[in-house]
Design a protein around this motif. Structure first.
Motif, PDB file in Angstrom:
ATOM      1  N   ARG A  35       0.434  -0.789  -0.287  1.00 49.88           N
ATOM      2  CA  ARG A  35       0.339  -0.208  -0.146  1.00 49.88           C
ATOM      3  C   ARG A  35       0.709   1.300   0.211  1.00 49.88           C
ATOM      4  O   ARG A  35       1.717   1.721   0.802  1.00 49.88           O
ATOM      5  CB  ARG A  35      -0.889  -0.023   1.006  1.00 49.88           C
ATOM      6  CG  ARG A  35      -2.026  -1.169   1.486  1.00 49.88           C
ATOM      7  CD  ARG A  35      -2.660  -0.939   2.693  1.00 49.88           C
ATOM      8  NE  ARG A  35      -1.823  -0.627   3.441  1.00 49.88           N
ATOM      9  CZ  ARG A  35      -2.897  -0.145   5.027  1.00 49.88           C
ATOM     10  NH1 ARG A  35      -3.958   0.666   4.574  1.00 49.88           N
ATOM     11  NH2 ARG A  35      -2.221  -0.570   5.425  1.00 49.88           N
ATOM     12  N   ALA A  36       1.007   1.518  -1.235  1.00 55.40           N
ATOM     13  CA  ALA A  36       1.555   3.890  -1.092  1.00 55.40           C
ATOM     14  C   ALA A  36       1.376   4.319  -1.803  1.00 55.40           C
ATOM     15  O   ALA A  36       0.110   4.215  -2.658  1.00 55.40           O
ATOM     16  CB  ALA A  36       3.110   2.185  -2.267  1.00 55.40           C
ATOM     17  N   ILE A  37       1.884   5.442  -1.616  1.00 58.19           N
ATOM     18  CA  ILE A  37       1.212   6.626  -2.555  1.00 58.19           C
ATOM     19  C   ILE A  37       2.858   6.929  -3.702  1.00 58.19           C
ATOM     20  O   ILE A  37       3.834   7.301  -2.689  1.00 58.19           O
ATOM     21  CB  ILE A  37       0.932   7.821  -1.210  1.00 58.19           C
ATOM     22  CG1 ILE A  37      -0.874   6.652  -0.580  1.00 58.19           C
ATOM     23  CG2 ILE A  37       0.390   8.858  -2.437  1.00 58.19           C
ATOM     24  CD1 ILE A  37      -0.807   7.674   0.295  1.00 58.19           C
ATOM     25  N   ILE A  38       2.571   7.899  -4.149  1.00 58.40           N
ATOM     26  CA  ILE A  38       3.511   8.309  -4.599  1.00 58.40           C
ATOM     27  C   ILE A  38       2.829   9.381  -5.847  1.00 58.40           C
ATOM     28  O   ILE A  38       2.447   9.830  -5.810  1.00 58.40           O
ATOM     29  CB  ILE A  38       4.230   7.259  -6.353  1.00 58.40           C
ATOM     30  CG1 ILE A  38       4.790   6.637  -6.028  1.00 58.40           C
ATOM     31  CG2 ILE A  38       5.785   8.457  -6.908  1.00 58.40           C
ATOM     32  CD1 ILE A  38       5.133   5.470  -6.856  1.00 58.40           C
ATOM     33  N   ALA A  39       3.928  10.802  -4.747  1.00 57.42           N
ATOM     34  CA  ALA A  39       3.647  12.071  -4.693  1.00 57.42           C
ATOM     35  C   ALA A  39       4.693  13.091  -6.117  1.00 57.42           C
ATOM     36  O   ALA A  39       5.240  12.706  -5.904  1.00 57.42           O
ATOM     37  CB  ALA A  39       2.963  12.789  -3.678  1.00 57.42           C
ATOM     38  N   ILE A  40       4.165  13.605  -7.277  1.00 55.92           N
ATOM     39  CA  ILE A  40       4.517  13.845  -7.962  1.00 55.92           C
ATOM     40  C   ILE A  40       4.319  15.710  -7.724  1.00 55.92           C
ATOM     41  O   ILE A  40       3.359  15.998  -8.328  1.00 55.92           O
ATOM     42  CB  ILE A  40       4.808  13.426  -9.320  1.00 55.92           C
ATOM     43  CG1 ILE A  40       5.008  12.307  -9.438  1.00 55.92           C
ATOM     44  CG2 ILE A  40       5.211  14.375 -10.307  1.00 55.92           C
ATOM     45  CD1 ILE A  40       5.253  11.703 -10.974  1.00 55.92           C
ATOM     46  N   HIS A  41       5.391  16.359  -7.286  1.00 57.22           N
ATOM     47  CA  HIS A  41       5.289  17.612  -7.305  1.00 57.22           C
ATOM     48  C   HIS A  41       5.145  18.808  -8.192  1.00 57.22           C
ATOM     49  O   HIS A  41       3.965  19.391  -8.350  1.00 57.22           O
ATOM     50  CB  HIS A  41       5.985  18.282  -6.011  1.00 57.22           C
ATOM     51  CG  HIS A  41       5.131  19.433  -5.217  1.00 57.22           C
ATOM     52  ND1 HIS A  41       5.937  21.138  -5.834  1.00 57.22           N
ATOM     53  CD2 HIS A  41       4.128  20.334  -4.853  1.00 57.22           C
ATOM     54  CE1 HIS A  41       5.823  21.945  -5.203  1.00 57.22           C
ATOM     55  NE2 HIS A  41       4.101  22.336  -4.953  1.00 57.22           N
TER      56      HIS A  41
ATOM     57  N   GLN B 281       4.786   3.131   9.458  1.00 50.28           N
ATOM     58  CA  GLN B 281       3.517   2.478  10.584  1.00 50.28           C
ATOM     59  C   GLN B 281       2.782   4.115  10.477  1.00 50.28           C
ATOM     60  O   GLN B 281       2.701   3.948  11.411  1.00 50.28           O
ATOM     61  CB  GLN B 281       3.447   2.168  11.003  1.00 50.28           C
ATOM     62  CG  GLN B 281       2.589   1.191  10.997  1.00 50.28           C
ATOM     63  CD  GLN B 281       2.216  -0.380  10.698  1.00 50.28           C
ATOM     64  OE1 GLN B 281       2.616  -0.892  10.738  1.00 50.28           O
ATOM     65  NE2 GLN B 281       0.702  -0.242  10.089  1.00 50.28           N
ATOM     66  N   TYR B 282       1.609   4.137   9.778  1.00 49.52           N
ATOM     67  CA  TYR B 282       1.587   5.831   9.112  1.00 49.52           C
ATOM     68  C   TYR B 282      -0.413   5.419  10.552  1.00 49.52           C
ATOM     69  O   TYR B 282      -0.655   4.140  10.267  1.00 49.52           O
ATOM     70  CB  TYR B 282       1.037   5.980   8.523  1.00 49.52           C
ATOM     71  CG  TYR B 282       1.997   6.897   7.615  1.00 49.52           C
ATOM     72  CD1 TYR B 282       2.388   8.262   8.494  1.00 49.52           C
ATOM     73  CD2 TYR B 282       2.583   5.826   6.766  1.00 49.52           C
ATOM     74  CE1 TYR B 282       3.459   8.424   7.607  1.00 49.52           C
ATOM     75  CE2 TYR B 282       3.666   6.638   6.377  1.00 49.52           C
ATOM     76  CZ  TYR B 282       4.369   8.215   6.390  1.00 49.52           C
ATOM     77  OH  TYR B 282       5.378   8.352   6.078  1.00 49.52           O
ATOM     78  N   LYS B 283      -0.835   5.448  10.953  1.00 56.18           N
ATOM     79  CA  LYS B 283      -1.907   5.561  12.160  1.00 56.18           C
ATOM     80  C   LYS B 283      -2.996   5.536  11.057  1.00 56.18           C
ATOM     81  O   LYS B 283      -3.896   5.366  11.319  1.00 56.18           O
ATOM     82  CB  LYS B 283      -2.388   7.022  13.356  1.00 56.18           C
ATOM     83  CG  LYS B 283      -0.760   6.488  13.962  1.00 56.18           C
ATOM     84  CD  LYS B 283      -1.335   8.337  14.572  1.00 56.18           C
ATOM     85  CE  LYS B 283      -0.173   8.487  15.776  1.00 56.18           C
ATOM     86  NZ  LYS B 283      -0.464   9.512  16.818  1.00 56.18           N
ATOM     87  N   SER B 284      -2.884   6.160   9.976  1.00 54.71           N
ATOM     88  CA  SER B 284      -4.054   5.985   8.839  1.00 54.71           C
ATOM     89  C   SER B 284      -3.576   6.062   7.605  1.00 54.71           C
ATOM     90  O   SER B 284      -2.153   6.703   7.450  1.00 54.71           O
ATOM     91  CB  SER B 284      -5.005   7.888   9.575  1.00 54.71           C
ATOM     92  OG  SER B 284      -4.869   8.269   9.534  1.00 54.71           O
ATOM     93  N   GLU B 285      -4.812   6.093   6.784  1.00 54.72           N
ATOM     94  CA  GLU B 285      -4.695   6.506   5.263  1.00 54.72           C
ATOM     95  C   GLU B 285      -3.972   8.421   5.063  1.00 54.72           C
ATOM     96  O   GLU B 285      -3.309   8.928   4.094  1.00 54.72           O
ATOM     97  CB  GLU B 285      -4.730   6.066   4.280  1.00 54.72           C
ATOM     98  CG  GLU B 285      -4.767   4.797   4.850  1.00 54.72           C
ATOM     99  CD  GLU B 285      -6.238   3.746   3.860  1.00 54.72           C
ATOM    100  OE1 GLU B 285      -7.089   4.673   2.866  1.00 54.72           O
ATOM    101  OE2 GLU B 285      -6.126   3.105   3.032  1.00 54.72           O
TER     102      GLU B 285
ATOM    103  N   GLY C 162       3.514   0.483   6.041  1.00 58.63           N
ATOM    104  CA  GLY C 162       3.614  -0.893   6.852  1.00 58.63           C
ATOM    105  C   GLY C 162       4.984  -0.772   7.730  1.00 58.63           C
ATOM    106  O   GLY C 162       5.526   0.353   7.990  1.00 58.63           O
ATOM    107  N   ASP C 163       5.031  -1.475   8.595  1.00 58.73           N
ATOM    108  CA  ASP C 163       6.337  -1.672   9.020  1.00 58.73           C
ATOM    109  C   ASP C 163       7.459  -2.241   8.830  1.00 58.73           C
ATOM    110  O   ASP C 163       7.801  -3.318   7.935  1.00 58.73           O
ATOM    111  CB  ASP C 163       5.795  -2.128  10.261  1.00 58.73           C
ATOM    112  CG  ASP C 163       7.222  -2.976  11.435  1.00 58.73           C
ATOM    113  OD1 ASP C 163       7.745  -2.734  11.359  1.00 58.73           O
ATOM    114  OD2 ASP C 163       6.738  -3.496  12.636  1.00 58.73           O
TER     115      ASP C 163
END
Length: 366
Positions: free
Chosen positions: A34-40, A55-59, A93-94
């Motif tokens: 589960r990943a996010i890629i951001a291109i600014h 390990q984020y608390k939320s998405e 994730g951890d």
């Protein structure tokens, strides 16, 4: 409005706020990715940014982190004079228990599908081995081991840039960049922090070290002749320079009120909990602040050199330019009486704006 529509509205609102070009959500059930890629922004070149696994608390927290970090990378490339844009990736994730070769290689396929608009490197929770796995699926990755043609560990280069930033700040505050006898508190002595401690001690600075890992400060202090202190006592001590080299947001309303230092200059990203509010507080208190994305740019320069084919000597030359770049920012801050982070933003955004005009003229045939 449905919950789904509300969530989408919130996401697009954040993209508008930060001015992002593209955000990609990566999901793979087989590997647990589960990943996010951001291109600014890619005005100056392809977006370069690390891949962070946490390990984020939320998405929502993961999204906020990747958006903020990718914008910072745009500013970092611009103010460093690099022909790169800004991007970032986060994997939810951890990293100690969830990370696998299959996950990293699947993530590499997502990067490959972006056709070179995003190039990644290691970050918190990832390492050189992970970059090797990603490299198996895409060429759009830097910071791979030297044994396979990469530039290797960027930590020493990042530390060198921070070191040069500290010297520039010391010159601004005290009239000379001589560090002998100056006191520096390094918070966070991982790869970058430890390298920084070594450089500071080589110039006979008095160095205090602290870390959330209780064992690390003692080991580093013994190795380099520094003094270990606890995180809780950090702001009870008077020293010349506070160098945060771990997590962000350590410069906040509470800590600023306690600080007895003259300078803040470290490698941690997003050191100001609130850029506008706390930048102004530091200015009012007379504390010199070296914008984090300016002086921690050594890692990005290292990756850029790998892409451009530069050697180590040229990489270090580019990194040492951080000294003069820092002096320019501090001069603008002093002359215009604006926070240093605001001065840095103005300089970085002007370069991007100027290049956009050139590209626009070229496209229009002017």
């Amino acid at each position: 409005m449905s919950d789904f529509s509300q969530d989408n509205a919130a996401i697009f609102s954040q993209l508008t706020r930060f001015g992002h070009q593209e955000v990609v959500f990566c999901n793979d059930e087989d590997t647990g990715l589960r990943a996010i890629i951001a291109i600014h922004d890619t005005t100056l070149g392809p977006a370069l940014g690390g891949t962070r696994m946490w390990q984020y608390k939320s998405e929502a927290e993961a999204l906020q982190d990747v958006l903020r970090l990718s914008r910072t990378m745009t500013l970092k490339a611009a103010i460093s004079g690099l022909n790169l844009g800004g991007g970032q990736a986060v994997i939810i994730g951890d990293s100690r228990g969830h990370k696998t070769e299959a996950m990293m290689r699947r993530f590499g396929r997502f990067i490959q599908n972006l056709n070179g608009s995003f190039i990644t490197a290691e970050d918190l929770g990832t390492n050189l081995r992970d970059m090797e796995f990603i490299r198996m699926e895409t060429s759009f990755v830097t910071g791979v081991p030297e044994s396979i043609g990469g530039s290797g560990d960027p930590a020493p280069v990042t530390a060198r840039g921070v070191f040069m930033g500290i010297k520039a700040c010391v010159r601004e505050m005290f009239g000379s960049d001589d560090l002998a006898g100056r006191s520096v508190a390094v918070q966070g002595v991982g790869h970058v922090g430890e390298n920084l401690v070594r450089m500071l001690r080589e110039e006979n600075a008095r160095v205090y070290v602290s870390d959330i890992n209780d064992e690390r400060p003692g080991r580093v202090a013994k190795r380099y002749g520094a003094e270990a202190i606890s995180n809780n006592a950090l702001f009870d001590i008077e020293f010349d320079v506070y160098a945060p080299c771990a997590f962000g947001a350590t410069v906040n309303t509470d800590t600023i009120r306690k600080m007895k230092c003259a300078i803040i200059a470290g490698s941690a990203n997003n050191q100001l909990a609130d850029e506008k509010k706390h930048g102004k507080m530091l200015l009012d208190k007379g504390i010199i602040y070296a914008p984090d994305y300016l002086i921690n740019a050594g890692g990005m320069i290292n990756c850029y050199s790998e892409i451009a084919g530069y050697n180590k000597k040229r990489t270090m030359q580019l990194t040492e330019n951080i000294y003069e770049a820092t002096r320019s920012v501090l001069r603008k801050s002093r002359e215009e009486h604006i926070p240093a982070n605001e001065a840095a933003d103005i300089i970085a955004l002007k370069r991007i704006s100027d290049i956009k005009k050139i590209k626009g003229s070229y496209i229009c045939g002017k």
